[in-house]
Design a protein around this motif. Sequence first.
Motif, PDB file in Angstrom:
ATOM      1  N   VAL A   1      36.293  35.667  34.371  1.00 47.35           N
ATOM      2  CA  VAL A   1      35.814  34.318  33.942  1.00 47.35           C
ATOM      3  C   VAL A   1      36.637  33.291  34.414  1.00 47.35           C
ATOM      4  O   VAL A   1      36.393  32.003  34.528  1.00 47.35           O
ATOM      5  CB  VAL A   1      35.706  34.380  32.580  1.00 47.35           C
ATOM      6  N   GLY A   2      38.076  33.668  34.896  1.00 47.53           N
ATOM      7  CA  GLY A   2      38.882  32.882  35.117  1.00 47.53           C
ATOM      8  C   GLY A   2      39.924  32.676  34.177  1.00 47.53           C
ATOM      9  O   GLY A   2      41.092  31.692  34.465  1.00 47.53           O
TER      10      GLY A   2
ATOM     11  N   MET B   1      45.064  36.321  41.123  1.00 46.55           N
ATOM     12  CA  MET B   1      45.425  37.622  41.081  1.00 46.55           C
ATOM     13  C   MET B   1      45.593  38.077  39.521  1.00 46.55           C
ATOM     14  O   MET B   1      45.368  39.154  38.975  1.00 46.55           O
ATOM     15  CB  MET B   1      46.660  37.976  41.667  1.00 46.55           C
ATOM     16  N   PHE B   2      46.102  37.149  38.699  1.00 48.98           N
ATOM     17  CA  PHE B   2      46.278  37.350  37.458  1.00 48.98           C
ATOM     18  C   PHE B   2      45.337  36.876  36.423  1.00 48.98           C
ATOM     19  O   PHE B   2      45.222  37.163  35.017  1.00 48.98           O
ATOM     20  CB  PHE B   2      47.853  36.686  36.707  1.00 48.98           C
ATOM     21  N   SER B   3      44.023  36.713  36.973  1.00 47.29           N
ATOM     22  CA  SER B   3      42.956  35.858  36.099  1.00 47.29           C
ATOM     23  C   SER B   3      41.835  37.250  36.222  1.00 47.29           C
ATOM     24  O   SER B   3      41.734  37.822  36.954  1.00 47.29           O
ATOM     25  CB  SER B   3      42.386  34.900  36.849  1.00 47.29           C
TER      26      SER B   3
ATOM     27  N   MET C   1      48.810  29.865  48.573  1.00 45.69           N
ATOM     28  CA  MET C   1      49.412  30.984  48.078  1.00 45.69           C
ATOM     29  C   MET C   1      49.599  30.699  46.379  1.00 45.69           C
ATOM     30  O   MET C   1      49.275  31.659  45.713  1.00 45.69           O
ATOM     31  CB  MET C   1      51.032  30.684  48.596  1.00 45.69           C
ATOM     32  N   LYS C   2      49.501  29.524  45.920  1.00 41.74           N
ATOM     33  CA  LYS C   2      49.677  29.421  44.409  1.00 41.74           C
ATOM     34  C   LYS C   2      48.295  29.658  43.690  1.00 41.74           C
ATOM     35  O   LYS C   2      48.144  30.372  42.770  1.00 41.74           O
ATOM     36  CB  LYS C   2      49.873  28.014  44.074  1.00 41.74           C
ATOM     37  N   LYS C   3      47.190  29.516  44.397  1.00 41.56           N
ATOM     38  CA  LYS C   3      45.787  29.610  44.126  1.00 41.56           C
ATOM     39  C   LYS C   3      45.607  31.423  43.853  1.00 41.56           C
ATOM     40  O   LYS C   3      45.183  31.705  43.069  1.00 41.56           O
ATOM     41  CB  LYS C   3      44.765  28.952  45.010  1.00 41.56           C
TER      42      LYS C   3
END
Length: 64
Positions: free
Chosen positions: A13-14, A8-10, A1-3
């Motif tokens: 490029v990450g 979702m906010f990245s 879930m954390k990943k």
Amino acid sequence: MKKFIISMFSDEVGAMSHKRILAFIGSICLYTTFVITKNDHLGDLVFYMSMAFAGLTTIDKFSK
């Protein structure tokens, strides 16, 4: 879930995307404004400020 939340906010490029974080915070503020106050004019103000902040992060991206 954390990943999933981090992805979702990245961006592609990450790296964390400021626009996505501001849009999420703005949508939470907009929702709570409509639920608590039920004032359309105040909700419009929160919406316009959220969009302005998202625009400012775009300008910051191109200034580098």
